[in-house]
Design a protein around this motif. Sequence first.
Motif, PDB file in Angstrom:
ATOM      1  N   ASP A 141       2.870  -4.207   9.542  1.00 52.99           N
ATOM      2  CA  ASP A 141       3.417  -2.905   9.155  1.00 52.99           C
ATOM      3  C   ASP A 141       4.454  -3.097   8.040  1.00 52.99           C
ATOM      4  N   MET A 144       2.767  -3.970   4.779  1.00 58.46           N
ATOM      5  CA  MET A 144       2.100  -2.817   4.197  1.00 58.46           C
ATOM      6  C   MET A 144       3.098  -1.838   3.573  1.00 58.46           C
ATOM      7  N   ARG A 145       4.274  -1.751   4.157  1.00 61.17           N
ATOM      8  CA  ARG A 145       5.306  -0.900   3.567  1.00 61.17           C
ATOM      9  C   ARG A 145       5.679  -1.395   2.172  1.00 61.17           C
ATOM     10  N   SER A 148       2.768  -0.675  -0.327  1.00 59.87           N
ATOM     11  CA  SER A 148       2.459   0.731  -0.619  1.00 59.87           C
ATOM     12  C   SER A 148       3.667   1.597  -0.952  1.00 59.87           C
ATOM     13  N   CYS A 152       6.117   3.809   7.261  1.00 61.58           N
ATOM     14  CA  CYS A 152       5.638   3.425   8.592  1.00 61.58           C
ATOM     15  C   CYS A 152       4.113   3.415   8.598  1.00 61.58           C
ATOM     16  N   PHE A 153       3.526   2.463   9.336  1.00 66.50           N
ATOM     17  CA  PHE A 153       2.073   2.343   9.381  1.00 66.50           C
ATOM     18  C   PHE A 153       1.554   2.400  10.817  1.00 66.50           C
ATOM     19  N   SER A 154       0.366   2.994  10.925  1.00 65.04           N
ATOM     20  CA  SER A 154      -0.417   2.950  12.164  1.00 65.04           C
ATOM     21  C   SER A 154      -1.701   2.192  11.883  1.00 65.04           C
ATOM     22  N   PHE A 289      -3.997   5.101   2.963  1.00 66.66           N
ATOM     23  CA  PHE A 289      -4.559   4.129   3.901  1.00 66.66           C
ATOM     24  C   PHE A 289      -5.249   3.022   3.122  1.00 66.66           C
ATOM     25  N   ALA A 309      -5.666   1.025   7.895  1.00 69.05           N
ATOM     26  CA  ALA A 309      -4.213   0.971   8.037  1.00 69.05           C
ATOM     27  C   ALA A 309      -3.594   2.180   7.347  1.00 69.05           C
ATOM     28  N   LEU A 310      -2.976   3.058   8.126  1.00 64.56           N
ATOM     29  CA  LEU A 310      -2.522   4.361   7.631  1.00 64.56           C
ATOM     30  C   LEU A 310      -1.006   4.379   7.525  1.00 64.56           C
ATOM     31  N   GLY A 311      -0.507   4.627   6.297  1.00 68.66           N
ATOM     32  CA  GLY A 311       0.927   4.667   6.070  1.00 68.66           C
ATOM     33  C   GLY A 311       1.409   6.053   5.681  1.00 68.66           C
ATOM     34  N   LYS A 317       6.458  10.458   9.791  1.00 67.38           N
ATOM     35  CA  LYS A 317       6.329   9.421  10.824  1.00 67.38           C
ATOM     36  C   LYS A 317       6.070  10.030  12.198  1.00 67.38           C
TER      37      LYS A 317
END
Length: 527
Positions: A141, A144-145, A148, A152-154, A289, A309-311, A317
């Motif tokens: 996470d 990825m932050r 991008s 926050c990522f899921s 994503f 991966a979804l940010g 959030k």
Amino acid sequence: MNVIQSNLKHNTNFHQAKWNEPIIFELHQQGEKGVEVPPVDDEIVNIVGDGISEIPQSMQRKEKPALPEIGQARVLRHYLRLSQETLGSDFNVEIGQGTCTMKYIPKINELLIRNPKMMELHPLQHESTVQGMLEIFYKLDLSMREISGMDCFSFQPSGGTQALFTMASIVRKYHEVRGEGDQRDEIITTIFSHPSQAATAAVKGYKVITLHPDENGFPDIEKLKAVVSNRTAGFVVANPEDTGIFNAKIKEFTKIIHDAGGLCYYDQANANGLLGITRAKEAGFDMCFFNLHKTFAAPHMCGGPATGALGVIEELKEFLPAPIVECKDQHYYLNYDLKHSIGKVRAFHGVAQTVLRSYAWIRALGAEGLKEVAKTAVLNNNYMYHKVLNIRGASAPYVKGHRLEQVRYSWEQLTNETGVTTEDVQRRMTDFGLHYWTSHHPYIVKQPFTLEPTESYSKRDLDEYISALEQISNEAYENPELVKNAPNQSTIHRLDEQDYLDHPEKWCITWRSYQKKVVAKQGVVTN
């Protein structure tokens, strides 16, 4: 065979393995066993009971599933034979996968995910027993932050289309919370963006407005200004789009949407040309994503297990699908307490093995390595772009000049002059053991073929693939029937695509549907 072989001038002398292999249900032999399942220990039965009483009657089977009974040796032969009939990125140059991106996957990462500690993980384990894996989720996470600019990522979405659906769901929930859910009922996208963007928005009940390119081949900003309004819920786009066209004015587009009160979400399923160079945040996006199985060196695995991966920015959030992994006092935990969460989009948190592969890949490369990936991917693509445009009958419509990490080419001239279609070329490519993808529908580019050489491929690999295209082009002009009758080296000759692939009544995606649609109609009784 000699006639066909004499026409194969390409370096790869490919011969497809040929097995007349039945599907596994047809190998069933009553009473044959592959493994003897041991009885449940009394100690476990005493603790949890038989487990059946907790399952609703409506979900309990009335009879045992009709699974095939097969001995170990025949199971082994079956799957090894199928593997010999299958090509992939470890067997051949997979430039022709197009937007789906096939790159080299470091084998050391495969060893990581085959560690017993990983193989035996279960999503229902208590948090205290999976601190190591939760740490990997959390640190991916954080990576990825940085990549991008999101906050926050899921990793819950199971792929790109589900990530797009999740973002469309967040858009809807966001406007509902603000009291504008009914008013804002339109999503804007572009014609070259992946069809899943429009499809997922439509599934959420949105009216989809599609922007077509301007005279230079780029998304038309004047058309955007004409359609944006207080009904605009959001804007979704791929950039670069699936043709490889990169819109350098994208921030002007996102500003127009924001000024109208909408949200902007970004399809970055394929970010091979962007890593370390540009970010979603600076382009003005609220969500984005990445497909870990495209950009971040995890396998597609025949469509799964994948991860989208979804940010999101900080403001969104609380709308993410719960749970997300967070850390407090060096303890990693699953946070379900998200005020406006859209709820789950998948049964559990995400595919741990895919997350670990991608995390290992990022850590091995580092920031400079990721940037080198993008630079090499763009270099490879534009080298191939220059070479392909020199092949007789090939072109790349719309935008002149370089593309980013892929190109959607056209054989329109070849078809007009020889009658050979892109599907004919596709089948002929299999004679060289090479994959080749046309395009998703709609075919905006006529007679399309989409190529993407990632950072994984050498100049020699690119030249090998290009030489096959050159030879097929020459054959189309000199002996078109050779191409039209391809493949000549495959396990099968030609599928009747119009008959089976374009008619849902004949689709058989499961054994049960095959029995209903095909076997039953033939009057054959099955068990």
